[in-house]
Design a protein around this motif. Structure first.
Motif, PDB file in Angstrom:
ATOM      1  N   PHE A   1       0.831  -1.212   0.000  1.00  0.00           N
ATOM      2  CA  PHE A   1       0.000   0.000   0.000  1.00  0.00           C
ATOM      3  C   PHE A   1       0.862   1.258   0.000  1.00  0.00           C
ATOM      4  CE2 PHE A   1      -3.325  -2.894   1.718  1.00  0.00           C
ATOM      5  CZ  PHE A   1      -4.330  -2.604   0.823  1.00  0.00           C
ATOM      6  N   LEU A   2       1.931   1.260   0.783  1.00  0.00           N
ATOM      7  CA  LEU A   2       2.823   2.421   0.842  1.00  0.00           C
ATOM      8  C   LEU A   2       3.472   2.679  -0.524  1.00  0.00           C
ATOM      9  CD1 LEU A   2       4.340   4.634   2.450  1.00  0.00           C
ATOM     10  CD2 LEU A   2       6.088   2.909   2.920  1.00  0.00           C
ATOM     11  N   LEU A   3       4.049   1.650  -1.111  1.00  0.00           N
ATOM     12  CA  LEU A   3       4.734   1.812  -2.394  1.00  0.00           C
ATOM     13  C   LEU A   3       3.770   2.178  -3.517  1.00  0.00           C
ATOM     14  CD1 LEU A   3       7.322  -1.100  -2.122  1.00  0.00           C
ATOM     15  CD2 LEU A   3       7.721   1.356  -1.836  1.00  0.00           C
ATOM     16  N   TYR A   4       2.586   1.602  -3.504  1.00  0.00           N
ATOM     17  CA  TYR A   4       1.575   1.942  -4.497  1.00  0.00           C
ATOM     18  C   TYR A   4       1.215   3.421  -4.392  1.00  0.00           C
ATOM     19  CZ  TYR A   4      -1.367  -0.785  -7.705  1.00  0.00           C
ATOM     20  OH  TYR A   4      -1.908  -1.373  -8.809  1.00  0.00           O
ATOM     21  N   GLY A   5       1.023   3.889  -3.156  1.00  0.00           N
ATOM     22  CA  GLY A   5       0.700   5.298  -2.948  1.00  0.00           C
ATOM     23  C   GLY A   5       1.800   6.223  -3.424  1.00  0.00           C
ATOM     24  N   VAL A   6       3.036   5.888  -3.114  1.00  0.00           N
ATOM     25  CA  VAL A   6       4.175   6.702  -3.558  1.00  0.00           C
ATOM     26  C   VAL A   6       4.275   6.683  -5.084  1.00  0.00           C
ATOM     27  CG1 VAL A   6       6.697   6.867  -3.521  1.00  0.00           C
ATOM     28  CG2 VAL A   6       5.451   6.465  -1.398  1.00  0.00           C
ATOM     29  N   ALA A   7       4.004   5.543  -5.690  1.00  0.00           N
ATOM     30  CA  ALA A   7       4.087   5.420  -7.151  1.00  0.00           C
ATOM     31  C   ALA A   7       3.037   6.260  -7.867  1.00  0.00           C
ATOM     32  CB  ALA A   7       3.960   3.956  -7.561  1.00  0.00           C
ATOM     33  N   LEU A   8       2.012   6.688  -7.166  1.00  0.00           N
ATOM     34  CA  LEU A   8       0.978   7.535  -7.774  1.00  0.00           C
ATOM     35  C   LEU A   8       1.437   8.981  -7.977  1.00  0.00           C
ATOM     36  CD1 LEU A   8      -2.168   6.303  -5.819  1.00  0.00           C
ATOM     37  CD2 LEU A   8      -1.711   5.984  -8.259  1.00  0.00           C
ATOM     38  N   ILE A   9       2.470   9.404  -7.284  1.00  0.00           N
ATOM     39  CA  ILE A   9       2.900  10.808  -7.323  1.00  0.00           C
ATOM     40  C   ILE A   9       3.150  11.315  -8.750  1.00  0.00           C
ATOM     41  CG2 ILE A   9       4.728  12.419  -6.622  1.00  0.00           C
ATOM     42  CD1 ILE A   9       4.839  10.798  -3.955  1.00  0.00           C
ATOM     43  N   PRO A  10       3.871  10.585  -9.610  1.00  0.00           N
ATOM     44  CA  PRO A  10       4.065  11.107 -10.970  1.00  0.00           C
ATOM     45  C   PRO A  10       2.760  11.305 -11.744  1.00  0.00           C
ATOM     46  CG  PRO A  10       5.574   9.297 -10.531  1.00  0.00           C
ATOM     47  CD  PRO A  10       4.626   9.363  -9.375  1.00  0.00           C
ATOM     48  N   PHE A  11       1.741  10.518 -11.431  1.00  0.00           N
ATOM     49  CA  PHE A  11       0.459  10.670 -12.117  1.00  0.00           C
ATOM     50  C   PHE A  11      -0.239  11.965 -11.703  1.00  0.00           C
ATOM     51  CE2 PHE A  11       1.407   6.174 -12.257  1.00  0.00           C
ATOM     52  CZ  PHE A  11       1.156   5.877 -13.588  1.00  0.00           C
ATOM     53  N   PHE A  12      -0.087  12.346 -10.442  1.00  0.00           N
ATOM     54  CA  PHE A  12      -0.630  13.635  -9.997  1.00  0.00           C
ATOM     55  C   PHE A  12       0.088  14.780 -10.697  1.00  0.00           C
ATOM     56  CE2 PHE A  12      -1.900  11.059  -6.270  1.00  0.00           C
ATOM     57  CZ  PHE A  12      -3.248  11.386  -6.238  1.00  0.00           C
ATOM     58  N   ILE A  13       1.395  14.653 -10.846  1.00  0.00           N
ATOM     59  CA  ILE A  13       2.181  15.682 -11.531  1.00  0.00           C
ATOM     60  C   ILE A  13       1.741  15.791 -12.990  1.00  0.00           C
ATOM     61  CG2 ILE A  13       4.505  16.303 -12.315  1.00  0.00           C
ATOM     62  CD1 ILE A  13       5.505  14.952  -9.653  1.00  0.00           C
ATOM     63  N   ALA A  14       1.554  14.660 -13.652  1.00  0.00           N
ATOM     64  CA  ALA A  14       1.126  14.671 -15.055  1.00  0.00           C
ATOM     65  C   ALA A  14      -0.270  15.271 -15.195  1.00  0.00           C
ATOM     66  CB  ALA A  14       1.150  13.247 -15.626  1.00  0.00           C
ATOM     67  N   ASP A  15      -1.184  14.887 -14.313  1.00  0.00           N
ATOM     68  CA  ASP A  15      -2.540  15.453 -14.375  1.00  0.00           C
ATOM     69  C   ASP A  15      -2.496  16.972 -14.207  1.00  0.00           C
ATOM     70  OD1 ASP A  15      -3.847  13.017 -14.786  1.00  0.00           O
ATOM     71  OD2 ASP A  15      -4.130  12.672 -12.635  1.00  0.00           O
ATOM     72  N   ALA A  16      -1.731  17.446 -13.247  1.00  0.00           N
ATOM     73  CA  ALA A  16      -1.627  18.890 -13.022  1.00  0.00           C
ATOM     74  C   ALA A  16      -1.011  19.581 -14.234  1.00  0.00           C
ATOM     75  CB  ALA A  16      -0.796  19.170 -11.768  1.00  0.00           C
ATOM     76  N   TYR A  17       0.042  19.004 -14.770  1.00  0.00           N
ATOM     77  CA  TYR A  17       0.714  19.612 -15.916  1.00  0.00           C
ATOM     78  C   TYR A  17      -0.223  19.709 -17.125  1.00  0.00           C
ATOM     79  CZ  TYR A  17       4.000  20.507 -19.670  1.00  0.00           C
ATOM     80  OH  TYR A  17       4.623  21.056 -20.762  1.00  0.00           O
ATOM     81  N   PHE A  18      -0.889  18.591 -17.436  1.00  0.00           N
ATOM     82  CA  PHE A  18      -1.721  18.566 -18.647  1.00  0.00           C
ATOM     83  C   PHE A  18      -3.103  19.191 -18.464  1.00  0.00           C
ATOM     84  CE2 PHE A  18       1.367  15.200 -19.757  1.00  0.00           C
ATOM     85  CZ  PHE A  18       1.878  15.824 -20.887  1.00  0.00           C
ATOM     86  N   TYR A  19      -3.374  19.680 -17.266  1.00  0.00           N
ATOM     87  CA  TYR A  19      -4.614  20.422 -17.055  1.00  0.00           C
ATOM     88  C   TYR A  19      -4.330  21.906 -16.799  1.00  0.00           C
ATOM     89  CZ  TYR A  19      -9.259  21.712 -15.483  1.00  0.00           C
ATOM     90  OH  TYR A  19     -10.481  22.324 -15.357  1.00  0.00           O
ATOM     91  N   LEU A  20      -3.291  22.189 -16.016  1.00  0.00           N
ATOM     92  CA  LEU A  20      -3.022  23.565 -15.624  1.00  0.00           C
ATOM     93  C   LEU A  20      -1.957  24.252 -16.475  1.00  0.00           C
ATOM     94  CD1 LEU A  20      -2.969  22.974 -11.761  1.00  0.00           C
ATOM     95  CD2 LEU A  20      -4.831  23.981 -13.119  1.00  0.00           C
ATOM     96  N   VAL A  21      -0.853  23.568 -16.750  1.00  0.00           N
ATOM     97  CA  VAL A  21       0.265  24.186 -17.460  1.00  0.00           C
ATOM     98  C   VAL A  21       0.071  24.112 -18.970  1.00  0.00           C
ATOM     99  CG1 VAL A  21       2.762  24.119 -17.826  1.00  0.00           C
ATOM    100  CG2 VAL A  21       1.823  23.629 -15.553  1.00  0.00           C
ATOM    101  N   ARG A  22      -0.155  22.941 -19.460  1.00  0.00           N
ATOM    102  CA  ARG A  22      -0.423  22.724 -20.887  1.00  0.00           C
ATOM    103  C   ARG A  22      -1.806  22.089 -20.981  1.00  0.00           C
ATOM    104  NH1 ARG A  22       3.050  19.418 -25.351  1.00  0.00           N
ATOM    105  NH2 ARG A  22       1.933  20.267 -27.125  1.00  0.00           N
ATOM    106  N   PRO A  23      -2.846  22.905 -20.982  1.00  0.00           N
ATOM    107  CA  PRO A  23      -4.209  22.405 -20.829  1.00  0.00           C
ATOM    108  C   PRO A  23      -4.708  21.556 -22.002  1.00  0.00           C
ATOM    109  CG  PRO A  23      -4.217  24.782 -21.179  1.00  0.00           C
ATOM    110  CD  PRO A  23      -2.791  24.351 -21.102  1.00  0.00           C
ATOM    111  N   MET A  24      -4.377  20.290 -21.926  1.00  0.00           N
ATOM    112  CA  MET A  24      -4.825  19.330 -22.930  1.00  0.00           C
ATOM    113  C   MET A  24      -6.072  18.582 -22.464  1.00  0.00           C
ATOM    114  SD  MET A  24      -1.132  17.742 -24.051  1.00  0.00           S
ATOM    115  CE  MET A  24      -1.741  16.752 -25.399  1.00  0.00           C
ATOM    116  N   LEU A  25      -6.155  18.329 -21.156  1.00  0.00           N
ATOM    117  CA  LEU A  25      -7.261  17.551 -20.609  1.00  0.00           C
ATOM    118  C   LEU A  25      -8.476  18.426 -20.345  1.00  0.00           C
ATOM    119  CD1 LEU A  25      -5.299  15.408 -17.990  1.00  0.00           C
ATOM    120  CD2 LEU A  25      -6.153  14.665 -20.220  1.00  0.00           C
TER     121      LEU A  25
END
Length: 130
Positions: A72-96
Motif C-alpha cells: 500500500f505504501l509503495l503503491y501510494g508513492v508510485a501515484l505521485i508522478p500521475f498527480f504531476i502529469a494530471d496537473a501539468y496537462f490540465y493547468l500548465v499545458r491544458p490538454m485535458l
C-alpha cells in the motif's frame, strides 16, 4: 474495512477507467481531451486501448495479489508522478478537459485507499516479497 476489500476497491478503479479506454477509446479522446489536441490519426485509438489494457492488467494484479503494508505504501508513492502529469496537462499545458480529469479523481481514490490500507495493515506482518 479489510485490506482485501481495499484491494478490490483499488482494482475497481483500474477496471472502470481501463475498461472505458478499451471499450470506447474514441469517447475517451472526445471527452477527455480538448478539441485542439484531438487527432483522427488511426494510431490514437490503438494507443488508448493499449493504455486501458495496461490499466486492466494493473487491476488484475491488484485484485489477485496479497497486499502488505509495504505494498500500500509503495503503491501510494508510485501515484505521485500521475498527480504531476494530471496537473501539468490540465493547468500548465491544458490538454485535458474536466472529464479528462477523471484520471485525477481515480488517482485520489487510489491514494485514499492506499492510506487506508497502510493503516489497516499495520497489525499484519510487514514483509517485502522477492
Amino acid at each position: 474495512m479489510s485490506t482485501r476489500m481495499l484491494q478490490s476497491l483499488l482494482a475497481s478503479v483500474f477496471f472502470v477507467l481501463g475498461g472505458w479506454c478499451v471499450v470506447a477509446p474514441a469517447s475517451v479522446v472526445t471527452l477527455g481531451f480538448r478539441p485542439e489536441y484531438q487527432s483522427s490519426d488511426p494510431i490514437v485509438p490503438i494507443l488508448v486501448v493499449c493504455f486501458g489494457a495496461q490499466a486492466l492488467l494493473s487491476g488484475l494484479f491488484a485484485a489477485a495479489s496479497r497486499f502488505t503494508r509495504w505494498t500500500f505504501l509503495l503503491y501510494g508513492v508510485a501515484l505521485i508522478p500521475f498527480f504531476i502529469a494530471d496537473a501539468y496537462f490540465y493547468l500548465v499545458r491544458p490538454m485535458l478537459t474536466e472529464i479528462g480529469m477523471a484520471d485525477l479523481v481515480g488517482n485520489l481514490i487510489m491514494l485514499t485507499i492506499c492510506i487506508l490500507g497502510w493503516r489497516q495493515a499495520r497489525d499484519e506482518p510487514d514483509q517485502l516479497r522477492p
